[in-house]
Scaffold this motif. Structure first.
Motif, short mmCIF file in Angstrom:
data_model
loop_
_atom_site.label_atom_id
_atom_site.label_comp_id
_atom_site.label_asym_id
_atom_site.label_seq_id
_atom_site.Cartn_x
_atom_site.Cartn_y
_atom_site.Cartn_z
N ARG A 134 0.82 -1.22 0.00
CA ARG A 134 0.00 0.00 0.00
C ARG A 134 0.85 1.27 0.00
O ARG A 134 0.40 2.32 -0.41
N LEU A 135 2.06 1.17 0.50
CA LEU A 135 2.92 2.34 0.58
C LEU A 135 3.99 2.37 -0.51
O LEU A 135 4.65 3.38 -0.70
N ARG A 136 4.18 1.26 -1.20
CA ARG A 136 5.19 1.20 -2.26
C ARG A 136 4.67 1.74 -3.58
O ARG A 136 5.45 2.13 -4.44
N TYR A 141 -2.49 3.63 -9.05
CA TYR A 141 -2.10 2.29 -9.50
C TYR A 141 -2.81 1.23 -8.68
O TYR A 141 -3.33 0.24 -9.21
N LEU A 142 -2.85 1.43 -7.38
CA LEU A 142 -3.52 0.46 -6.51
C LEU A 142 -5.02 0.39 -6.82
O LEU A 142 -5.61 -0.70 -6.83
N ASP A 155 -11.24 2.02 0.99
CA ASP A 155 -11.21 2.03 2.44
C ASP A 155 -10.64 3.33 2.98
O ASP A 155 -10.07 4.13 2.23
N PRO A 156 -10.76 3.57 4.27
CA PRO A 156 -10.25 4.82 4.84
C PRO A 156 -8.76 5.05 4.57
O PRO A 156 -8.36 6.17 4.28
N LEU A 157 -7.94 4.01 4.66
CA LEU A 157 -6.51 4.18 4.37
C LEU A 157 -6.31 4.59 2.91
O LEU A 157 -5.49 5.45 2.60
N ARG A 168 -6.77 15.16 -2.65
CA ARG A 168 -8.20 14.90 -2.61
C ARG A 168 -8.41 13.41 -2.34
O ARG A 168 -7.50 12.61 -2.59
N PRO A 169 -9.59 13.03 -1.89
CA PRO A 169 -9.80 11.65 -1.47
C PRO A 169 -9.72 10.60 -2.57
O PRO A 169 -9.41 9.46 -2.30
N ARG A 170 -9.99 10.93 -3.82
CA ARG A 170 -9.97 9.93 -4.89
C ARG A 170 -9.48 10.57 -6.18
O ARG A 170 -9.63 11.76 -6.39
N ALA A 171 -8.95 9.72 -7.05
CA ALA A 171 -8.58 10.18 -8.39
C ALA A 171 -9.85 10.36 -9.20
O ALA A 171 -10.87 9.79 -8.90
#
Length: 172
Positions: A134-136, A141-142, A155-157, A168-171
């Motif tokens: 999730r951090l890489r 992409y995810l 999800d919140p993360l 912003r919260p989403r692409a």
């Protein structure tokens, strides 16, 4: 394509010439999405790199005032809290650009920036392999991977990662 190889080799490690050829051959199909046929593309990876180098100093690529303004917006964090990371991102971007393009964008890269870049590369080469997936990877992409796997939702993360990455919260 060249940048993705450069970034991988800088922060992860070397890629064999054979793998670069395979990568180039496989990614050429994306050019078709833009109406570019294989006949209009360099045949091999080395030819592609030669073409890129010729373009960096050609008159076909021009960095305008608008391009400089957009670059500044991209390299400036949406949240001032992330200014230190943004400064590092700006330095990494400067380091990875071909010199003629870096100069056209008027991005500084002196000895202080070089030291910061070297420390950043050293740090990331040690840390990236240890980070959770999730951090890489960047959030878009995810999201795309999740959609291809038939999973939906955010999800919140995921929302937090989008906010940190895009402001912003989403692409979309």
């Amino acid at each position: 394509w060249e940048t993705s190889i450069l970034v991988y080799e800088t922060f992860v490690g070397p890629i064999s010439h054979e793998d670069k050829e395979t990568y180039y051959r496989e990614t050429k199909r994306f050019a078709l999405l833009f109406g570019i046929t294989n006949d209009n593309l360099p045949k091999r990876w080395d030819d592609f790199m030669d073409y890129n180098r010729s373009q960096w100093t050609s008159r076909e690529i021009v960095v305008t005032k608008t391009a400089r303004r957009l670059a500044d917006e991209i390299l400036t964090p949406p949240d001032p809290l992330f200014a230190p990371l943004s400064d590092r991102f700006r330095i990494v971007t400067s380091a990875l650009l071909p010199l003629p393009v870096r100069e056209a964008f008027e991005l500084p890269f002196g000895s202080a920036e070089k030291r910061t870049f070297d420390r950043t590369v050293s740090f990331l080469r040690k840390v990236l392999p240890r980070l959770p997936r999730r951090l890489r990877y960047v959030p878009p992409y995810l999201d795309a991977t999740r959609r291809l796997e038939g999973r939906s939702g955010n999800d919140p993360l995921g929302r937090l990662m989008h906010h940190l990455y895009l402001g912003r919260p989403r692409a979309g």
